[in-house]
Design an enzyme around this catalytic site. Structure first.
Site, mmCIF file in Angstrom:
data_model
loop_
_atom_site.group_PDB
_atom_site.id
_atom_site.type_symbol
_atom_site.label_atom_id
_atom_site.label_comp_id
_atom_site.label_asym_id
_atom_site.label_seq_id
_atom_site.Cartn_x
_atom_site.Cartn_y
_atom_site.Cartn_z
ATOM 1 C CG HIS A 138 -0.577 0.233 2.503
ATOM 2 N ND1 HIS A 138 -1.233 -0.289 3.603
ATOM 3 C CD2 HIS A 138 0.455 0.957 3.003
ATOM 4 C CE1 HIS A 138 -0.603 0.107 4.692
ATOM 5 N NE2 HIS A 138 0.427 0.864 4.355
ATOM 6 C CD GLU A 143 -4.709 -1.204 3.110
ATOM 7 O OE1 GLU A 143 -3.657 -1.644 2.625
ATOM 8 O OE2 GLU A 143 -4.998 -1.313 4.318
HETATM 9 C C1 GLP Z 1 1.439 2.875 7.096
HETATM 10 C C2 GLP Z 1 1.070 4.245 6.462
HETATM 11 C C3 GLP Z 1 1.854 4.529 5.247
HETATM 12 C C4 GLP Z 1 3.273 4.129 5.517
HETATM 13 C C5 GLP Z 1 3.348 2.629 5.515
HETATM 14 C C6 GLP Z 1 4.701 2.074 5.872
HETATM 15 O O1 GLP Z 1 0.304 2.121 7.333
HETATM 16 N N1 GLP Z 1 -0.325 4.380 6.179
HETATM 17 O O2 GLP Z 1 1.734 5.895 4.871
HETATM 18 O O3 GLP Z 1 4.111 4.637 4.506
HETATM 19 O O4 GLP Z 1 2.328 2.069 6.314
HETATM 20 O O5 GLP Z 1 5.022 2.278 7.208
HETATM 21 P P1 GLP Z 1 6.456 2.016 7.855
HETATM 22 O O6 GLP Z 1 7.334 3.089 7.304
HETATM 23 O O7 GLP Z 1 6.269 2.189 9.329
HETATM 24 O O8 GLP Z 1 6.870 0.678 7.447
#
Ligand code: GLP
Length: 243
Positions: A138, A143
């Site tokens: 995503h 999603e």
């Molecule tokens: C989250 C957010 C995203 C983010 C992604 C990755 O759910 N909605 O905007 O980029 O998942 O997160 P992380 O950087 O903590 O792996």
């Protein structure tokens, strides 16, 4: 994919955040009024620390910039530590003497639909869209199954994403949904940066860049953008074959 394909920069983990922050600082120097969409999550956290340091050192400023939040949980109380607005404030904006204009997503508004429409308008005409990569591919809260022409909207979240809110980001309750800037606005930005770190993202990054360009992996849709840059650390890039 664009004619030339994305620019994929692979940087050792130790210098990764500084490299991304340096490019951001360069964009801010070129265009102090930069209109930039920013994500939250674990990936950009060290980038924001490095960027705040660059601002304090006088290498760039966000004072004339506008920061548009990429996404936000629905159903978390204002101030919840997992809230994206809380995180961006705490990791970047609070560390700046003169912060940028900050466009949050009005998920607490009585009229959520109107707040979402306002955010969609705010996300028009971005100079730069910076995004992270979810474990299911995503982008923001776009999603799997999201349309490349999707608007900024309220979305139902996959169980894996809801679990991440509490387990990974410390939400005090489970969110009931999310609001995300849609692909229509992200793909209309002048430039898109995808930030990816860590071994756990290696398979999904490979799918995003070398698998079919398909809504099943929303990140693969970013390849339609003519100016996509991927900033990966070595662990995240480990399964890429085409670099
Ligand atoms: C989250 C957010 C995203 C983010 C992604 C990755 O759910 N909605 O905007 O980029 O998942 O997160 P992380 O950087 O903590 O792996």
């Amino acid at each position: 994919m664009s004619a030339n394909g994305p620019r994929v920069l692979v940087v050792p983990q130790v210098g990764w955040a500084a490299a991304v922050a340096a490019e951001l600082a360069a964009r801010l120097v070129e265009r102090p009024s930069l209109r930039v969409c920013l994500p939250t999550g674990g990936t950009p956290t060290p980038v924001y620390a490095a960027l705040a340091k660059a601002v304090r050192a006088g290498r760039c400023s966000l004072a004339a910039a506008t920061v548009v939040l990429l996404d936000e949980w629905v159903g978390l109380a204002p101030g919840d530590p997992a809230r994206c607005d809380v995180r961006l404030q705490g990791e970047l904006l609070d560390h700046l003497e003169t912060p940028p204009a900050f466009v949050r997503i009005g998920v607490d508004a009585a009229d959520l639909a109107a707040a979402v429409a306002r955010h969609d308008a705010a996300a028009a005409g971005l100079d730069l869209a910076v995004v992270g990569l979810g474990m299911n591919g995503h982008i923001g809260f776009n999603e799997p199954g999201s349309s490349p022409s999707g608007a900024t909207r309220v979305v139902a979240l996959q169980p894996v994403t809801i679990t991440a809110a509490t387990a990974q980001y410390g939400a005090r309750s489970a969110p009931s949904g999310g609001v995300t800037v849609g692909f229509a606005r992200l793909l209309a930005a002048q430039e898109v940066w995808l930030l990816v770190t860590g071994e756990r993202k290696a398979a999904v990054l490979r799918q995003a860049l070398e698998g079919p360009e398909d809504a099943a992996c929303p990140a693969s849709l970013l390849r339609r953008h003519p100016r996509l840059t991927v900033f990966a650390d070595e662990a995240a890039a480990a399964q890429l074959r085409g670099i």
